[in-house]
Write an enzyme that holds these catalytic residues in place. Structure first.
Site, PDB file in Angstrom:
ATOM      1  N   ASP A  17       0.667  -1.214   0.060  1.00 47.25           N
ATOM      2  CA  ASP A  17       0.120  -0.064   0.030  1.00 47.25           C
ATOM      3  C   ASP A  17       0.916   1.159   0.151  1.00 47.25           C
ATOM      4  OD1 ASP A  17      -2.336   1.649   0.148  1.00 47.25           O
ATOM      5  OD2 ASP A  17      -2.301   1.563   2.309  1.00 47.25           O
TER       6      ASP A  17
ATOM      7  N   GLY B 119      -6.892   8.787   7.358  1.00 49.35           N
ATOM      8  CA  GLY B 119      -7.345   9.384   8.621  1.00 49.35           C
ATOM      9  C   GLY B 119      -8.836   9.445   8.950  1.00 49.35           C
TER      10      GLY B 119
ATOM     11  N   GLY C 135      -9.105   5.938   1.886  1.00 51.30           N
ATOM     12  CA  GLY C 135      -9.564   6.840   2.848  1.00 51.30           C
ATOM     13  C   GLY C 135     -10.952   6.588   3.439  1.00 51.30           C
ATOM     14  N   ALA C 136     -11.417   5.295   3.333  1.00 49.12           N
ATOM     15  CA  ALA C 136     -12.657   4.793   3.851  1.00 49.12           C
ATOM     16  C   ALA C 136     -13.009   4.884   5.306  1.00 49.12           C
ATOM     17  CB  ALA C 136     -13.117   3.477   3.228  1.00 49.12           C
TER      18      ALA C 136
ATOM     19  N   VAL D   5      -9.104   0.417   4.307  1.00 43.50           N
ATOM     20  CA  VAL D   5      -9.513   0.849   5.846  1.00 43.50           C
ATOM     21  C   VAL D   5      -8.096   0.567   6.660  1.00 43.50           C
ATOM     22  CG1 VAL D   5     -10.799   0.264   7.836  1.00 43.50           C
ATOM     23  CG2 VAL D   5     -11.748   0.165   5.353  1.00 43.50           C
ATOM     24  N   ALA D   6      -7.727   1.673   7.209  1.00 44.81           N
ATOM     25  CA  ALA D   6      -6.782   1.580   8.082  1.00 44.81           C
ATOM     26  C   ALA D   6      -6.814   2.090   9.317  1.00 44.81           C
ATOM     27  CB  ALA D   6      -5.335   2.319   7.442  1.00 44.81           C
TER      28      ALA D   6
END
Length: 284
Positions: free
Chosen positions: A82, A181, A209-210, A231-232
């Site tokens: 990523d 974020g 950025g979900a 998703v992070a």
């Protein structure tokens, strides 16, 4: 083969009208949560890691974990680079066994973005490795990279077609109003732009950025062509907050096999919700 590229996963999602979630992991416990939950729900998932994660955990270690867990659960998994930016770094990890790559040159001018991405595509396709690239630039922070609001720009639909054709990428990450974020307030996503991009580009589209997006917004993007949802931050927040709460309530706790359980449980709830939002349960 249990460790696979993302190309077939995303093509299946495009045909089936759902999305495959890419979950950013950091260590054994976060990987366990994602794989166990995906296997229980028979859902295709992508194990994603930024350059910082691969440095922290070790490329060979992460590959070994993914391979072992995929075999243990008889569940195909993709391990994905990523937001990688350096050709030599990507090449080394591909030669080690990684089969899915995001080359991020979105900060460069259009022509240079194409040139950098095409170099990676030409290399990776020799190894049957799928390649994602980004056109447009999201705000927020990813790893050690901070993009200020003034530097954010959305994907141009006509340029998206030229970019896809010139580079030969397998999937395209688009900028339509999300950010890396968590959000202080709900973002206003540019659905009409996404619909227009879909008309110009027939590749699987990717939404970065979900974290924190509503179910309604996620499902609307899928209807308009998004096939991969990243998703992070939402995972990290759930894991870390539950861990803090547990240690506050149990200051005597010293065994990580005990105090990490609440963190894993909180993260599992997020993974389950994202899988449901993506509509991919039972699709593996």
């Amino acid at each position: 083969m249990y460790v696979v590229s993302t190309k077939q996963m995303l093509n299946n999602a495009q045909r089936g009208g759902y999305a495959v979630p890419a979950f950013n992991i950091h260590n054994l416990e976060t990987m366990q949560v994602v794989v166990e939950t995906a296997a229980n729900l028979h859902a295709p998932v992508i194990i994603a890691g930024t350059p910082g994660t691969f440095t922290y955990a070790g490329t060979e270690n992460l590959l070994a974990l993914v391979s072992a867990m995929a075999k243990q659960y008889h569940h195909p998994l993709a391990i994905h680079l990523d937001h990688h930016t350096k050709f030599d770094d990507i090449a080394q990890k591909v030669r080690s066994g990684v089969r899915s790559v995001m080359i991020d040159a979105s900060h460069l001018p259009f022509a240079q973005n194409i040139s950098r991405v095409k170099e990676v595509v030409d290399f990776c396709h020799r190894f049957d490795v799928s390649v994602e690239a980004e056109l447009g630039q999201l705000g927020g922070q990813e790893d050690d990279v901070q993009v200020n609001e003034a530097d954010v720009f959305y994907t141009n639909p006509a340029q998206a077609r030229e970019f896809a054709e010139a580079t030969g990428i397998d999937s395209l990450a688009v900028a339509i109003g999300t950010a890396h974020g968590m959000y202080a307030s709900a973002p206003a996503l540019d659905f009409s732009r996404l619909e227009n991009i879909r008309q110009w580009v027939n590749l699987p589209l990717v939404l970065h950025g979900a974290s924190g997006l509503s179910t309604k917004d996620i499902q609307q993007t899928i209807k308009l062509g998004i096939c991969k949802i990243n998703v992070a931050t939402e995972l990290k927040n759930a894991f870390s907050q539950a861990l803090k709460n547990y240690l506050t309530e149990h200051p005597e706790a010293t065994d990580p096999r005990d105090y990490l359980q609440s963190a894993k449980s909180a993260m599992r709830d997020v993974v389950s919700k994202v899988i449901a939002d993506c509509g991919c349960e039972g699709r593996a």
